[in-house]
Write an enzyme that holds these catalytic residues in place. Structure first.
Site, PDB file in Angstrom:
ATOM      1  N   GLU A 171      -3.890 -57.442  -9.604  1.00 41.96           N
ATOM      2  CA  GLU A 171      -3.433 -58.017 -10.868  1.00 41.96           C
ATOM      3  C   GLU A 171      -2.018 -58.543 -10.636  1.00 41.96           C
ATOM      4  OE1 GLU A 171      -4.498 -55.501 -14.448  1.00 41.96           O
ATOM      5  OE2 GLU A 171      -4.895 -54.079 -12.843  1.00 41.96           O
ATOM      6  N   ARG A 210      -6.555 -43.032  -2.995  1.00 41.71           N
ATOM      7  CA  ARG A 210      -5.398 -43.911  -2.902  1.00 41.71           C
ATOM      8  C   ARG A 210      -4.335 -43.298  -1.999  1.00 41.71           C
ATOM      9  NH1 ARG A 210      -2.592 -45.117  -8.264  1.00 41.71           N
ATOM     10  NH2 ARG A 210      -0.950 -45.790  -6.856  1.00 41.71           N
ATOM     11  N   LYS A 252       3.305 -48.958 -10.603  1.00 40.43           N
ATOM     12  CA  LYS A 252       3.934 -50.249 -10.931  1.00 40.43           C
ATOM     13  C   LYS A 252       4.874 -50.110 -12.126  1.00 40.43           C
ATOM     14  CE  LYS A 252       0.749 -53.796  -9.249  1.00 40.43           C
ATOM     15  NZ  LYS A 252      -0.149 -54.898  -9.649  1.00 40.43           N
TER      16      LYS A 252
END
Length: 555
Positions: free
Chosen positions: A35, A261, A271
């Site tokens: 994104e 992850r 983020k």
């Protein structure tokens, strides 16, 4: 792909089985779908290496696609930075860069399809009401009072949403699945929201935008993605991913697989947190060398080869874990030790006057790397006045050679690539501080050993006092002092290292100031440095500390 990655990657045998069984008739196709709402970080590097690496290994393609469904948080700057990061890491995507926004017309048609199938409806509940109706993980939700609107009414309302007849937040389009599902993602999830905001790709064409969940899987299907690989937080979204694939006339049937992850100690990769560090000016930007962003690590001097080696060495498992940052630092040191040219720079200068040296400049030839002959040699100016590091001299003659392998009054030391010298005397200021060492050189000792009685204690680095150049050094340390930032206090900002950046002036050998930005050196006995990507020039030389020569952190 490394042997380690092959042996510890649970996805690899799945792909092989899909090929062997015929589920995949054509190419293996993976994708990296960021994104564009921030810069990529070290966790993304693992995903990039995994997706591009698997595609390459199986002779397939990997797409770069921006899942750009939220114009409120997306910027062209992020798109350009992400593309640059992927290429810098050494990967090339198949075909053109793709955008979910390129498929907005198709998504809208599929939304109409779901309405016509009685599987989607326009809901007028406010956000607060919708949250209440959704229930809890242990409590079933309630059906919206708008759930049974007719197909005709829903089609009309969706068209009005598209035409901008309603204000933001007035209504949404939702899938009609199961408000009692134990999986919260299946409780009539949102397909479209009203957002009257210009989009970086489509401009003002749309004022409704699909949700990430609605766009993601369908983008995979449109592109013929065979293996949609994502991190574990999307595991609970997989049933919704599959519901859309099963209930829409999509052109292919992608499968989603989740892996753990990458989490690293002494680091944050959220983020939201990274953006806060930038917005509150705790760092100088997304590409600040203290940031775990790919662009920040690049600016600090981490190499693409080292990052790839680090990522390839990580297990691709079905569980999350925490990796010691020392594992990354090991790969950085290994790569730089093999490939960084050597140079000399004195951080804490102490003047040494060599009384029997020539008055003119003597140029010495010094290897750029002790083990890499192909890296050639450089010319080093030797002069009557030089600088050594103040920590490399002492008047304390009681220190043994084993304990102090540097310059001692009335004893010998070798200058790297130059002569053996002897410290004969010192000059002090009014406070008794040493400001100069008076020394003499042993003739014919460049590349030659002196007589046994003049055996040097060790080798020290130095720079010509008259030919050396002043440089700015930015000494970077870890941004966080705690192994798990925020764990003790609940606020990760409490663990920010106030000394994560120190800026000093130093004296370097003259040739290096003319190097191009992003040139890496090992400043002998000091550490690995890189000329700053943005601020370095011959007139204003700036070098960033990449990493110390050895791991001296207190674990």
């Amino acid at each position: 792909m490394s042997e380690s990655a092959v042996n510890h990657n649970f996805i690899r045998p799945i792909i092989q089985e899909d090929i062997d069984s015929g589920r995949i008739a054509g190419k293996v196709v993976t994708r990296f779908p960021p994104e564009p709402n921030g810069y990529l970080h070290i966790g993304h590097a693992k995903s990039i290496c995994l997706n591009f690496g698997l595609a390459k290994e199986f002779g397939g393609d990997c797409h770069l696609r921006f899942d750009d469904t939220n114009p409120a948080k997306e910027e062209q700057e992020y798109i350009e930075a992400i593309m640059e990061d992927v290429q810098w890491l050494g990967f090339e995507w198949a075909g053109d860069v793709r955008y979910a926004s390129s498929y907005f017309e198709q998504f809208y048609d599929w939304a109409i399809h779901l309405i016509k199938q009685g599987k989607a409806y326009v809901c007028d509940l406010t956000a607060e009401q919708a949250s209440e109706y959704r229930g809890w993980a242990t409590k079933p939700g309630k059906e919206s009072p708008f759930r049974d609107r007719s197909i005709e009414e829903n089609l009309t309302l969706l068209e009005k949403m598209k035409q901008g007849d309603f204000a933001e937040g007035f209504c949404v389009l939702r899938a009609k699945i199961d408000m009692a599902s134990p999986n919260m993602n299946l409780r009539d999830p949102i397909l479209y929201r009203i957002r009257k905001q210009s989009h970086h790709q489509t401009g003002d064409k749309w004022c409704i935008y699909p949700s990430y969940d609605f766009a993601h899987g369908q983008s995979d299907a449109i592109e013929g993605v065979t293996h949609s690989i994502c991190t574990l937080e999307f595991q609970d979204h997989r049933p919704l991913y599959e519901w859309f694939i099963e209930n829409l006339p999509v052109p292919s049937q992608p499968k989603q697989y989740e892996f753990g992850r990458l989490n690293i100690n002494y680091t944050v990769t959220s983020k939201r947190n990274l953006k806060q560090l930038v917005d509150e000016q705790i760092v100088a930007g997304w590409n600040d060398p203290r940031m775990p962003t790919i662009s920040g690590m690049r600016r600090r001097g981490y190499t693409a080869a080292a990052l790839r080696a680090f990522c390839d060495g990580l297990a691709v498992a079905k569980t999350d874990g925490i990796v010691d940052i020392a594992q990354l630092e090991f790969e950085i040191r290994k790569d730089l030790n093999e490939n960084a040219a050597r140079a000399m720079c004195v951080l804490n200068p102490l003047k040494v006057t060599i009384t029997n040296a020539a008055e003119s400049v003597e140029w010495l030839e010094v290897a750029n790397h002790p083990q890499q002959e192909a890296m050639g040699q450089r010319a080093l100016p030797f002069t009557k006045e030089i600088f050594i590091d103040a920590s490399d001299f002492t008047e304390d003659t009681s220190l043994s050679r084993k304990k102090f392998k540097r310059l001692v009054i009335d004893d010998y030391v070798r200058l790297r690539g130059a002569y053996v010298i002897k410290a004969d005397d010192v000059i002090k200021d009014g406070n008794g501080e040493i400001i100069e060492v008076v020394a003499s050189l042993v003739p014919d000792t460049v590349g030659q050993n002196p007589p046994a009685e003049m055996k040097p204690r060790g080798v020290i680095h130095w720079v010509s006092a008259t030919e050396g150049k002043e440089v700015e050094l930015r000494l970077y340390d870890r941004l966080f002092l705690a192994e798990a930032p925020g764990k003790a206090t609940g606020n990760y900002l409490d663990d920010v290292n106030p000394d994560s950046l120190k800026v000093i002036k130093a004296i370097a050998e003259p040739a290096i100031v003319n190097c191009e930005p992003e040139t890496v050196f090992q400043f002998e006995r000091e550490g690995y440095f890189i000329s700053d990507r943005y601020d370095h020039s011959a007139d204003t030389p700036v070098f960033n500390l990449t990493i110390d020569l050895k791991d001296t952190s207190d674990k």
